[in-house]
Design an enzyme around this catalytic site. Structure first.
Site, short mmCIF file in Angstrom:
data_model
loop_
_atom_site.label_atom_id
_atom_site.label_comp_id
_atom_site.label_asym_id
_atom_site.label_seq_id
_atom_site.Cartn_x
_atom_site.Cartn_y
_atom_site.Cartn_z
N SER A 493 0.82 -1.20 0.00
CA SER A 493 0.00 0.00 0.00
C SER A 493 0.86 1.26 0.00
O SER A 493 1.73 1.42 -0.84
CB SER A 493 -0.96 -0.04 1.19
OG SER A 493 -1.95 0.94 1.08
N ASP A 579 -9.23 -3.22 -6.96
CA ASP A 579 -8.81 -2.48 -5.77
C ASP A 579 -9.26 -1.02 -5.90
O ASP A 579 -8.85 -0.31 -6.82
CB ASP A 579 -7.29 -2.57 -5.64
CG ASP A 579 -6.78 -2.02 -4.32
OD1 ASP A 579 -7.51 -1.25 -3.66
OD2 ASP A 579 -5.66 -2.36 -3.93
N HIS A 624 -7.81 -5.10 -0.93
CA HIS A 624 -6.63 -4.25 -1.04
C HIS A 624 -5.36 -5.05 -0.79
O HIS A 624 -4.40 -4.97 -1.57
CB HIS A 624 -6.75 -3.09 -0.05
CG HIS A 624 -5.62 -2.11 -0.13
ND1 HIS A 624 -5.19 -1.56 -1.31
CD2 HIS A 624 -4.81 -1.59 0.83
CE1 HIS A 624 -4.18 -0.73 -1.07
NE2 HIS A 624 -3.93 -0.74 0.21
#
Length: 661
Positions: A493, A579, A624
């Protein structure tokens, strides 16, 4: 300092010091602090043998799917050749050692989404939501819900909340490939059955009113934005209403029930500002009471016990939290004028827990755990304006003599004021047992050293995190931990910003990189206000659409913007096709531009140049980050081992063992 620490630890029983991260895949969409840090630790081994429906026993794979085992036997301090202790450091170290030596020597199981209520423990067991009596040792289990009937791909329970009188429970359930959770309300008296279902729920809590009726509070999430709060009842007196809507898209809403269950707090938060409303659990249909209207830059959290409010806030000193406690007749008398006045008459505790740094060495079987805080030599310190950056290192004790020849996997995050995750996962244990060194760099932008640590690594100071990461890796090499040709770097991320930036600025430090759902195109993402999180993220990254200085600053470190023809480490990226947090388009654009730059450099470098491998692995689904995917872990480990020319046989056998396959 010791007295302050004592007061702080006592207060921890009654308040939430920082809002937790209830969903691991949602960095700042908070649900409940206790969901994140109060995983239940039990020594029993659950077996699904008897249940109301008389179902057959599930196979071992289903029964053990969500478990993690670890042992802390023989946790003893060991010497280290570079130790530099002060007297205060030694005091802290001796306390930790004494605590560890008095802890029971037994194996534990950590189970996610488990809650104890009344005389029962509620948890997910394979494909079922079950409960067992807390005082029994393992044969009588009651199945409350068959998750397989929901037709989800590997259903996962994120959160369980049981109504006060145990007539109902609420379970947040999602599929492995989705962030979106549905709240299932299950009637658990008489014959268990699903009473209601609410889609796209973020946080849930129960209260019981004066008439003995259970009321469910929940927040609704749309396009990753959580702005609406509802309350509902079930049975004969069904009722469901929305009672709050947040109109500012930079704020999100979550619920928290005080530890004494006396009040429900409705928390309205952005990255830097908060506002709390309080609801009397005995009168849940009354309008919420505002504690304090939001003030830009002021964060505060509220807890209650024995008619006293505990308020943790950075009021007055934006870079650190202070704890305030005061007696109130009713939350209705709380207002900000009184809050300021209270400061003169109540005890204020400075939470400067990290000013006295220490070094901690623990021996876990044949594993050496070294937490280095503030021990970076002057040459490295000068790179970061004198800042001391914590680095945590794990390796086997029997490999201390040849650490320079061992592969090193460095982890980093450095964003949103969140601590770098160091949870003990089976694949990490497999690496350590196979001779790897694991290092965790707690750079600025994270939350390890408080609010100031985050402030010093966001907005126009984001480059500090990059400088910290570079200095930490160089320090590890200088201290004899591996070498650049054996060094791998990993992040997920927002951590991808620092990793991608380091690949551009100092590629010679690394052999290879593994990223998952990485944020690589900061500039174009933050310029697109149509994306669901752009407005909310402005306080972390800046507003390049309206601020030229911030736009130019982002250009200096944005991984996508700074790709150029040069040598790069090999890179493996795992992305998810749906995502919503990190759009696939940005990752694909980054990969294509990177390959073009490498191809250009390779043409000029000559025939003997070995170009790096660039792999983009696109997984299905809209989640995610998927932590428990054996397929994903196998692909990433295969990449790492092949880059170093290492045999994968042993590590893959260990992974299969740990995943119960």
């Amino acid at each position: 300092m010791q007295q302050k620490t004592k007061l702080f630890l006592q207060a921890l029983k009654y308040f939430v010091p920082r809002v937790g991260k209830c969903m691991q895949n949602q960095p700042l969409n908070h649900c409940n602090f206790t969901d994140h840090c109060h995983n239940r630790v039990k020594s029993r081994k659950y077996r699904l043998i008897k249940c109301l429906q008389n179902r057959n026993k599930k196979p071992d794979l289903a029964r053990h799917f969500s478990r993690r085992r670890y042992s802390h036997k023989n946790l003893l301090p060991v010497a280290y050749k570079k130790e530099k202790y002060s007297s205060k450091d030694m005091d802290a170290f001796e306390k930790v050692r004494a605590k560890l030596e008095t802890q029971p020597q037994e194996d534990y199981e950590i189970i996610n989404a488990e809650v104890k209520h009344g005389g029962f423990i509620y948890y997910q067991e394979g494909g079922y939501l079950v409960r067992s009596k807390d005082d029994e040792d393992g044969d009588n289990y009651e199945v409350l819900l068959n998750l397989e009937e929901l037709k989800l791909n590997r259903p996962i329970i994120d959160c369980i909340r049981v109504a006060p009188d145990e007539k109902y429970l609420a379970a947040k359930v999602r599929s492995q490939h989705s962030e979106s959770s549905s709240c299932l309300v299950v009637k658990i008296f008489d014959q268990p059955a699903v009473e209601a279902s609410f889609p796209n729920v973020s946080s849930v809590e129960w209260v019981k009113d004066e008439e003995g009726e259970d009321v469910l509070f929940y927040t609704f999430q749309r396009n990753l934005r959580c702005n609406d709060a509802y309350r509902a009842t079930f049975g004969e007196n069904k009722r469901n209403e929305r009672f709050y809507t947040e109109k500012d898209s930079s704020f999100f809403v979550f619920l928290y029930l005080t530890k004494d269950s006396r009040y429900l707090t409705l928390n309205i938060m952005s990255k830097t500002t908060s506002e709390v409303w309080m609801i009397d659990a005995m009168s849940p249909w009354d309008p919420p009471i505002l504690i304090q209207k939001r003030i830009p830059g002021v964060l505060y959290y509220v807890e209650h016990r024995d008619d006293e409010l505990y308020i943790l806030t950075n009021l007055g000193e934006p870079t650190e939290f202070k704890l305030m406690r005061t007696s109130v007749d009713s939350p209705a008398v709380m207002n900000w004028d009184l809050f300021f006045t209270m400061r003169k008459n109540t005890k204020v505790v400075d939470l400067d827990m990290f000013k006295n740094h220490c070094v901690l060495f623990l021996k876990h079987s044949n594993l050496l755990y070294v937490n280095v805080i503030g021990l970076i030599d002057d040459s490295v310190r000068s790179l970061k304006d004198g800042k001391l950056v914590p680095v945590t290192v794990f390796h086997k004790t029997d490999s201390e003599e040849d650490l320079e020849t061992k592969p090193l996997l460095v982890h980093v995050y450095g964003a949103y004021g969140m601590d770098l995750k160091m949870n003990f996962r089976p694949e990490r244990r497999a690496l350590i047992e196979d001779g790897w060194i694991l290092a965790y760099c707690h750079v600025r932008g994270g939350g390890e050293l408080g609010l100031q640590w985050h402030i010093d690594g966001r907005l126009m100071k984001k480059l500090n995190g990059l400088a910290d990461l570079e200095a930490c890796i160089k320090m590890l090499h200088d201290e004899g931990f591996s070498q650049p040709s054996l060094t791998m770097l990993t992040a997920f991320s927002a951590g991808g910003v620092l990793v991608g930036a380091l690949c551009n600025s100092e590629p010679s430090l690394l052999r290879a990189v593994v990223m998952e759902a990485p944020f690589l195109d900061v500039l174009n993402t933050m310029m697109d206000t149509a994306l669901p999180l752009t407005v909310e993220e402005i306080e972390e990254w800046g507003n390049p659409a309206s601020d030229e200085k911030q736009r130019n600053y982002i250009k200096r470190y944005c991984p996508y913007q700074n790709i150029k023809p040069q040598h790069y480490p090999s890179i493996h990226i795992t992305a998810y096709e749906n995502d919503e947090r990190v759009p696939l388009k940005g990752i694909v654009n980054y990969t294509e531009k990177l390959k073009e730059a490498i191809a250009e450099y390779t043409r000029d470098a000559g025939e003997d140049y070995q170009s790096p491998n660039i792999i983009l692995d696109i997984q299905p689904g809209g989640n995610h980050v998927v932590e428990d995917s054996q397929k994903k872990i196998t692909a990433q480990f295969k990449f790492l081992y092949e880059e170093l020319g290492l045999d994968t046989t042993n590590v893959f056998e260990k992974i299969k063992k740990y995943f119960k396959l």
